[in-house]
Design a protein around this motif. Structure first.
Motif, PDB file in Angstrom:
ATOM      1  N   HIS A  15      -4.540  -2.386  -6.082  1.00 29.59           N
ATOM      2  CA  HIS A  15      -4.970  -3.662  -5.515  1.00 29.59           C
ATOM      3  C   HIS A  15      -6.211  -4.198  -6.222  1.00 29.59           C
ATOM      4  O   HIS A  15      -6.344  -5.414  -6.430  1.00 29.59           O
ATOM      5  N   TRP A  16      -7.125  -3.299  -6.564  1.00 27.61           N
ATOM      6  CA  TRP A  16      -8.340  -3.753  -7.244  1.00 27.61           C
ATOM      7  C   TRP A  16      -8.001  -4.353  -8.615  1.00 27.61           C
ATOM      8  O   TRP A  16      -8.520  -5.421  -8.987  1.00 27.61           O
ATOM      9  N   VAL A  28       0.829  -1.207   0.000  1.00 26.15           N
ATOM     10  CA  VAL A  28       0.000   0.000   0.000  1.00 26.15           C
ATOM     11  C   VAL A  28       0.862   1.255   0.000  1.00 26.15           C
ATOM     12  O   VAL A  28       0.593   2.217  -0.722  1.00 26.15           O
ATOM     13  N   LEU A  57      -6.282  -6.814  -1.026  1.00 20.32           N
ATOM     14  CA  LEU A  57      -7.240  -5.724  -1.225  1.00 20.32           C
ATOM     15  C   LEU A  57      -7.962  -5.402   0.078  1.00 20.32           C
ATOM     16  O   LEU A  57      -8.128  -4.229   0.434  1.00 20.32           O
ATOM     17  N   ALA A  93      -5.730  -3.543   2.434  1.00 17.43           N
ATOM     18  CA  ALA A  93      -5.535  -2.173   1.959  1.00 17.43           C
ATOM     19  C   ALA A  93      -6.742  -1.307   2.299  1.00 17.43           C
ATOM     20  O   ALA A  93      -6.597  -0.167   2.772  1.00 17.43           O
ATOM     21  N   VAL A  94      -7.955  -1.826   2.063  1.00 14.11           N
ATOM     22  CA  VAL A  94      -9.174  -1.073   2.391  1.00 14.11           C
ATOM     23  C   VAL A  94      -9.257  -0.831   3.889  1.00 14.11           C
ATOM     24  O   VAL A  94      -9.615   0.268   4.342  1.00 14.11           O
ATOM     25  N   TRP A 135     -13.491   4.025  -2.731  1.00  8.67           N
ATOM     26  CA  TRP A 135     -12.550   5.083  -3.134  1.00  8.67           C
ATOM     27  C   TRP A 135     -13.024   5.815  -4.388  1.00  8.67           C
ATOM     28  O   TRP A 135     -12.427   6.812  -4.776  1.00  8.67           O
ATOM     29  N   ARG A 169     -17.275   1.159  -5.521  1.00  9.22           N
ATOM     30  CA  ARG A 169     -16.064   1.017  -4.718  1.00  9.22           C
ATOM     31  C   ARG A 169     -15.905   2.280  -3.868  1.00  9.22           C
ATOM     32  O   ARG A 169     -16.072   3.399  -4.371  1.00  9.22           O
ATOM     33  N   THR A 199     -17.587   2.036   2.594  1.00  6.90           N
ATOM     34  CA  THR A 199     -16.479   1.176   2.992  1.00  6.90           C
ATOM     35  C   THR A 199     -16.968  -0.018   3.794  1.00  6.90           C
ATOM     36  O   THR A 199     -16.516  -1.153   3.596  1.00  6.90           O
ATOM     37  N   LEU A 251      -5.368   1.834  -3.769  1.00  5.99           N
ATOM     38  CA  LEU A 251      -6.529   0.949  -3.816  1.00  5.99           C
ATOM     39  C   LEU A 251      -6.841   0.510  -5.244  1.00  5.99           C
ATOM     40  O   LEU A 251      -7.229  -0.645  -5.473  1.00  5.99           O
TER      41      LEU A 251
END
Length: 554
Positions: free
Chosen positions: A429-430, A308, A458, A461-462, A550, A548, A474, A426
Motif C-alpha cells: 500500500h505504501w 490487504v 493505506l 490497511a494501517v 511496520w 513507518r 502507529t 503495508l
C-alpha cells in the motif's frame, strides 16, 4: 543494517504437511460443529413478505412434509435480579398444543446474520420448570451456579403463530423455514413481531444463505439481530422490541499477531459486513447525510480488506464481491456528493452572503436532486442485487469461501501468523501511494484523486493491522495520514463540485441567480484550494520522511 522482514508467502506449490492439510479442512465449519448447537439465519418481515412466504412454502422442492401451523407460547424464566439474562442465558418453557418443552440456551453469537446458540432441551410433560433436568452438563451447572437457589419465575413471554416447513438441502442436510407472527410481552407492555427463521438442521452453513436467496429473490430482506427473548426483555426495560436502525461507524478489529492470517481476514470481513449492513438499514429510515457516508466508508473498507488480505482471499468469489462493492459505493457516493455540496460548500457561502438570493435557489435545486438520488439509493438497497451482494458477502465470510481444500500451498499460507503477511501488505500500500505522489508539485486533478484513493487504502490497511504494530508509532503515523487525507478530501470536494455544478446537467443550470451562487462557491473554494494544496504537498513530504510503524521494532 537493513531491517529484516518476513518473506511474503507463495501461493503455489505443495508446502504443507498432513497436519496443516487437516487443519485447513476443519476450519471452514469448526465454529458451527458440535452437538446441541442451534444455527439460524433470521430476518424481520413485513406482512406482505410473510404472506408471500406462507404461499411459497407448499411449493418448495425437497419438502419433507406439508407445511404445518402451530401456536407457540413461550415463557422465559429468570431470577428477580436477572442473573441468567446478565450471563446471556435464556431458560424457556414452550407450549405448542402438543406438549411442553424446556429449553436452555447459552450465550448467542451473531456474525453475518447467522445466530449460533448452544441449546439444550428436554420434554416437560407436567409443564413445570426443572433446572436439574437440563441435559447439557455445562449449561445445567452454569444455570445452577447463577441462580444459587433463588426463585425462578416467568419474566417475559412470546406468543407466535408459526407456519413452517422442512426442506432437504443440496449436498445433504436439511433446514426448517419458519414464518413467525405474533406478540412479545414484557413489563406490562406488548409489541408485534413478524420474523423469518431459517434453521440449519443438518448440512453446511452456505446452504442457509443459498436458501434465503431462493425463497425471497426479489430483495427487501432485513436481518434480525436479536432473539425473541432479548426483544421481550427490551420491552420489559421500557425500550422498543424492534429498535430503529442506527448509524454504524467503523470499529477497530482486535487482531493478534499470533492468530492465523486466515482467521484475521475473517474477523476483518465480519466488521466490514456489519458496518455495511447496518448502514444500509439506517439509510432506509433516515435522511441524515452521515448514512450514505458511513455506508460508502464500509464498502471502501471492505475493498481495502480484500486488498490487504489478497494473499488469502483472492479468487473468483472475491473478484465478484469487489465489483459489487464498487457498484454499491458508487450508488451511495452519488448521494454523498450532493449532501457535501449542499452542507459543506453551499451553506458556508450562503451564510457569508445572506443578501444573495441565488444560494437559496441553488439549494432548492440541489436538495431536490439529492432527495431523488436518496430514493434511488433506497431502491437499490432493497433490490435483488444489493440483497444478493450482502448474502454473498456473509456467505463468503462465514463459510470461508476462500478455502480450496485441494490447494496444499494455500493451506500452508493460511495457517501462518498474521504478523507474517502484515509487513508485505503495508509495504504494498505504501508503494502504491508513493508512486501516485511522484511529481506531486505538478499533479493534475485526476492524479490528485488517485493519490487520495491510495492514501485512503493505506490508512484502512494501517487501521486494520494496528493491533500487530507498535502502538506509539502507529498512532503518530495514522494521525498524519488522516490529516493529509482530510486535505485531499477537501480538494476532491472542489473538483466534484466543479463537475456537478458546471456540467451540461448542472442543477439550476438554467437559473441565472443559482449560477451566480455557483460562481461564489467555486471562486471562494478555488482560493482556499491553493492553500490546501500547498499544505497537502508539505504534509506528504513529512509523511514520506517519517518512520513507518511496520518498519519500527515493536
Amino acid at each position: 543494517m537493513g531491517r529484516v522482514r518476513p518473506k511474503a508467502p507463495r501461493r503455489k506449490g505443495p508446502r504443507c504437511d498432513q497436519n496443516t492439510a487437516s487443519w485447513i479442512a476443519a476450519i471452514a465449519q469448526q465454529e458451527y460443529l458440535g452437538s446441541m448447537k442451534e444455527i439460524e439465519l433470521k430476518f424481520l418481515l413485513t406482512e406482505e413478505q410473510a404472506d408471500a412466504l406462507d404461499a411459497l412454502l407448499p411449493t418448495l422442492q425437497g419438502l419433507h412434509a406439508r407445511p404445518e401451523t402451530r401456536q407457540l407460547r413461550s415463557a422465559y424464566h429468570d431470577t428477580e435480579s436477572g442473573a441468567l439474562r446478565g450471563a446471556g442465558i435464556a431458560l424457556r418453557l414452550r407450549h405448542d398444543g402438543l406438549g411442553c418443552v424446556q429449553t436452555a440456551k447459552g450465550a448467542i453469537s451473531h456474525h453475518g446474520g447467522i445466530q449460533t446458540t448452544l441449546e439444550s432441551e428436554t420434554p416437560r410433560p407436567d409443564g413445570a420448570l426443572d433446572v436439574a433436568a437440563i441435559p447439557h452438563d455445562g449449561l445445567r451447572e452454569q444455570v445452577q451456579a447463577l441462580t444459587a437457589g433463588a426463585p425462578l419465575a416467568a419474566r417475559v413471554e412470546t406468543e407466535m403463530r408459526r407456519h413452517s416447513a422442512t426442506v432437504s438441502l443440496p449436498g445433504g442436510g436439511a433446514a426448517e423455514i419458519a414464518v413467525d407472527r405474533g406478540t412479545l410481552r414484557g413489563g406490562g407492555r406488548s409489541a408485534p413481531l413478524t420474523e423469518l427463521e431459517i434453521e440449519l438442521k443438518g448440512g453446511t452453513v452456505p446452504a442457509v444463505y443459498d436458501l434465503a436467496r431462493q425463497i425471497l429473490p426479489e430483495g427487501g430482506l432485513r436481518l434480525s439481530r436479536r432473539s425473541k427473548a432479548a426483544r421481550a426483555f427490551a420491552l420489559a426495560d421500557g425500550h422498543d422490541a424492534v429498535d430503529r436502525p442506527a448509524l454504524r461507524k467503523a470499529n477497530p478489529v482486535p487482531l493478534q499477531a499470533h492468530q492465523t492470517a486466515e482467521s484475521a481476514a475473517r474477523d476483518v470481513l465480519r466488521e466490514c459486513f456489519d458496518q455495511i449492513a447496518r448502514n444500509a438499514d439506517f439509510v432506509q429510515v433516515s435522511d441524515a447525510p452521515e448514512g450514505p457516508h458511513q455506508l460508502r466508508i464500509g464498502l471502501r473498507r471492505l475493498r481495502a480488506a480484500f486488498d490487504v488480505f489478497g494473499v488469502v482471499l483472492d479468487g473468483p468469489a472475491c473478484a465478484h464481491l469487489k465489483a459489487e462493492a464498487r457498484w454499491l459505493a458508487h450508488e451511495a457516493g452519488a448521494v454523498r456528493d450532493l449532501d457535501v455540496t449542499v452542507q459543506d460548500l453551499l451553506a458556508p457561502e450562503a451564510t457569508a452572503h445572506p443578501m444573495e438570493p441565488g444560494f437559496q435557489r441553488l439549494a432548492a435545486h440541489l436538495t431536490a436532486r439529492a432527495d431523488a438520488q436518496r430514493l434511488s439509493l433506497r431502491g437499490a438497497l432493497t433490490g435483488a442485487r444489493a440483497q444478493a451482494f450482502l448474502l454473498d458477502l456473509a456467505r463468503f465470510t462465514e463459510a470461508r469461501g476462500w478455502l480450496d481444500l485441494a490447494d496444499f500451498g494455500q493451506s500452508a499460507q493460511l495457517a501462518q501468523p498474521l504478523s507474517a503477511i502484515a509487513t508485505a501488505a503495508l509495504d504494498r500500500h505504501w508503494k502504491r501511494a508513493a508512486k501516485r505522489a511522484r511529481g506531486i508539485d505538478h499533479l493534475d486533478i485526476e492524479a490528485r484523486h488517485d493519490l487520495r484513493k491510495a492514501l485512503k487504502g493505506l490508512r484502512y490497511a494501517v487501521e486494520f493491522l494496528a493491533p500487530v504494530l507498535p502502538a506509539g508509532a502507529t498512532k503518530t503515523f495514522t494521525k498524519r495520514l488522516r490529516t493529509l487525507q482530510d486535505l485531499f478530501g477537501e480538494l476532491n470536494d472542489l473538483a466534484m463540485a466543479q463537475e456537478m455544478l458546471t456540467g451540461a446537467d448542472a442543477p439550476g443550470g438554467d437559473d441565472p441567480q443559482a449560477q451566480r451562487a455557483v460562481g461564489w462557491i467555486l471562486g471562494s473554494r478555488s482560493v482556499r484550494a491553493e492553500a490546501d494544496w500547498a499544505g497537502a504537498r508539505k504534509l506528504w513530504h513529512a509523511l514520506r520522511d517519517a518512520p513507518r510503524p511496520w518498519d519500527t521494532p515493536g
